[in-house]
Design an enzyme around this catalytic site. Structure first.
Site, short mmCIF file in Angstrom:
data_model
loop_
_atom_site.label_atom_id
_atom_site.label_comp_id
_atom_site.label_asym_id
_atom_site.label_seq_id
_atom_site.Cartn_x
_atom_site.Cartn_y
_atom_site.Cartn_z
N ASP A 94 0.91 -1.16 0.00
CA ASP A 94 0.00 0.00 0.00
C ASP A 94 0.94 1.20 0.00
OD1 ASP A 94 -1.40 2.33 0.97
OD2 ASP A 94 -3.03 1.00 1.54
N HIS A 95 1.02 1.88 -1.13
CA HIS A 95 2.12 2.85 -1.26
C HIS A 95 1.99 4.00 -0.25
CE1 HIS A 95 -0.64 5.28 -3.75
NE2 HIS A 95 0.20 6.27 -3.57
N HIS A 99 -5.85 2.94 1.49
CA HIS A 99 -5.03 4.04 1.99
C HIS A 99 -5.65 4.72 3.21
CE1 HIS A 99 -3.11 3.26 -1.74
NE2 HIS A 99 -3.82 4.05 -2.49
C1 BG6 Z 1 -3.77 5.02 -5.99
C2 BG6 Z 1 -5.12 5.15 -6.61
O1 BG6 Z 1 -3.71 3.91 -5.15
O2 BG6 Z 1 -3.49 6.18 -5.23
C3 BG6 Z 1 -5.21 6.37 -7.48
O3 BG6 Z 1 -5.40 4.00 -7.38
C4 BG6 Z 1 -4.78 7.60 -6.72
O4 BG6 Z 1 -6.51 6.55 -8.01
C5 BG6 Z 1 -3.46 7.37 -6.02
O5 BG6 Z 1 -4.67 8.65 -7.66
C6 BG6 Z 1 -3.14 8.52 -5.08
O6 BG6 Z 1 -1.84 8.38 -4.63
P1 BG6 Z 1 -0.97 9.64 -4.21
O7 BG6 Z 1 0.31 9.06 -3.73
O8 BG6 Z 1 -0.83 10.49 -5.44
O9 BG6 Z 1 -1.76 10.34 -3.15
#
Ligand code: BG6
Length: 511
Positions: free
Chosen positions: A185-186, A248
């Site tokens: 989960d990034h 997230h």
């Molecule tokens: C991803 C989603 O996991 O997270 C995207 O699939 C979203 O839709 C993105 O744009 C948002 O990530 P960050 O790091 O730009 O907040």
């Protein structure tokens, strides 16, 4: 980033011809290389159906690094040396018979590059392959750790509902131990998200206040200014609940709400996070009506330019009822949080890109001073800014200089940008390096994954059964449906309307 002890290894990326590899994974690996964080013997093997060879794959990845790596201005020589570590194998990844070619190629790489039989398999593919690839790898014995470690990293989505998540976990566990599975989960790789643990548990001053006695409510926002871009086909079946909330946002809820872990290790931290998910109050039918606001962006003009509505986006059903905005009130039924509302919201095509947590403290028990009449949300707040303008802000009251006791809210703020020589690693850098060192703290454990799906499943069922459940339109570039403010309990309380800069808020600010 400090170099950790990593063993020699090969990183095998399935879906290597895709966008994630090009924009995120290889640039992150290159940044690790620049920081000398990779093991001495290291190789990447890109695997996909597309007909690249080693050379053409390297050329494409060079281009990705030049555009997306932090060290994008590295010398040609450095880039060329690094790219010699990149290899490519074209196979039909949905055909089990093709995997003997992969096995042979890996044996070859072990000899050429001394990668010691340690493999990380990264599944950056459509989710339809998440059960197949691990199974085909296992058929070649590539799950077996006798000769080296074998780890699998899986990108979201991990399932599309509770049942499919349980099925996916069960299928992976047929051939792998839980310790071999790294569900990414990034958001957990973001420096500022990890800093929540440090803010809470390295400071003596916050934790005594971090509970229902002092906190009025908690607000978590992940706003994006972009729309669905070219991902309409995926997003229209996903929506904000599956795309952002189940993963997230609930991960952030867990970090804000968890009890102190016994130690900073994967088991203790992930145990405490699981307890939060287990304590989420299940949503009743009434909650589903009252505590959830769904929205979808409609066409508007942003800064004088026409902005498409969601239903006009490529690959989106023109009658789509998929939510591009979701706000929710939820509760955590335990001693620390009993009856403290957590408000979470996320949306596409909002005025600005910002993710943050706001801890709203209760008012002082006695109103000694004249109230500041014109302010909403004027009690103390601690803002943990995840992005952009990463930092922390405490809103505290002070006396307006002069006669009398006029009170004013002021900001005490820290911005990461003030740390001049400090490098903020990208999420994928941190997460890839952690997997290389076998540290799963920032990855999602199977039981936690299922617990989060269990919490959101009633919403999925409710929307399936009631396709006419309210879905509010909001003009692209606005803060979402107006009625989202009514979710917040308490007189004069609204969401914080954050700006690009941490210290600004309100409807009018730089975006
Ligand atoms: C991803 C989603 O996991 O997270 C995207 O699939 C979203 O839709 C993105 O744009 C948002 O990530 P960050 O790091 O730009 O907040």
């Amino acid at each position: 980033m400090k170099s950790k002890a990593t063993q020699d290894l090969a990183l095998i990326i399935f879906g290597a011809s895709g966008d994630l590899t090009y924009r995120k994974l290889i640039p992150a690996v290159f940044d690790l290389y620049k920081q000398e964080a990779l093991p001495s013997n290291f190789a990447v093997l890109g695997v996909a159906r597309s007909a690249f060879n080693d050379d053409s794959f390297r050329e494409k990845m060079k281009d990705g690094i030049r555009q997306f790596a932090t060290a994008k201005d590295a010398s040609d020589e450095e880039l060329n040396t690094f790219c010699q570590k990149l290899h490519y194998l074209s196979i039909n990844t949905d055909d089990g018979k093709e995997y003997s070619k992969l096995k042979d190629r890996l044996d070859g790489l072990d000899k050429e590059e001394n990668t010691a039989g340690n493999y990380i398999f990264y599944l950056s593919t459509p989710p339809s392959l998440y059960q197949l690839i691990p199974k085909f790898l296992a058929e070649q014995g590539l799950n077996n750790e006798d000769k080296g470690f074998r780890r699998i990293i899986i990108e979201k989505p991990f399932g599309t509902d509770l049942k499919s998540a349980i099925d996916l976990n069960a299928s992976l566990l047929e051939n792998y131990e839980e310790e071999q599975i790294y569900r990414i989960d990034h958001y957990l790789g973001k420096e500022t998200v990890q800093n929540m643990l440090v803010t809470r548990f390295a400071n003596g001053i916050y934790e005594p206040l971090w509970n229902r006695n002092y906190i009025q409510h908690v607000e978590i926002t992940a706003a994006e200014s972009i729309g669905v871009e070219n991902r309409g086909g995926y997003y229209d079946h996903s929506g904000a609940l599956r795309d952002m909330v189940q993963n997230h946002l609930l991960q952030i809820v867990a970090l804000v709400a968890m009890e102190p872990p016994m130690s900073i290790d994967s088991v203790s931290i992930r145990n405490e996070k699981l307890k939060v998910f287990q304590a989420l109050r299940p949503m009743s039918d009434e909650d589903l009506f009252k505590n959830i606001i769904r929205g979808q962006y409609t066409a508007s003009n942003i800064k004088g330019k026409y902005a498409k509505g969601y239903r006009e986006e490529k690959d989106v059903n023109p009658d789509s009822r998929t939510e591009t905005y979701l706000a929710m009130k939820l509760f955590i039924d335990n001693w620390r949080w009993g009856d403290v509302p957590f408000y979470i919201r996320t949306g596409k095509r909002l005025p600005t890109r910002v993710s943050e947590v706001v801890i709203h403290f209760k008012p002082a028990p006695q109103k000694l001073f004249p109230q500041s009449v014109d302010l909403n949300n004027d009690e103390n707040q601690l803002v943990l800014r995840i992005q952009p303008d990463e930092g922390i802000l405490l809103k505290t009251k002070m006396k307006v200089p002069g006669s009398g006791y006029q009170v004013k809210n002021v900001n005490m703020d820290f911005h990461y940008s003030q740390l001049t020589d400090t490098y903020l690693p990208e999420a994928y850098e941190r997460l890839l390096l952690d997997c290389m060192t076998g540290d799963s703290t920032l990855y999602i454990r199977g039981d936690a994954l299922e617990a989060t799906w269990k919490f959101v499943q009633p919403l999925i069922d409710f929307w399936d059964k009631n396709p006419d459940a309210p879905l509010h339109g909001y003009p692209a570039g606005s803060w979402g449906p107006n009625c989202a403010d009514d979710l917040i309990e308490g007189k004069g309380l609204t969401w914080r309307y954050p700006c690009k800069n941490l210290s600004d808020d309100g409807i009018y600010c730089e975006l």
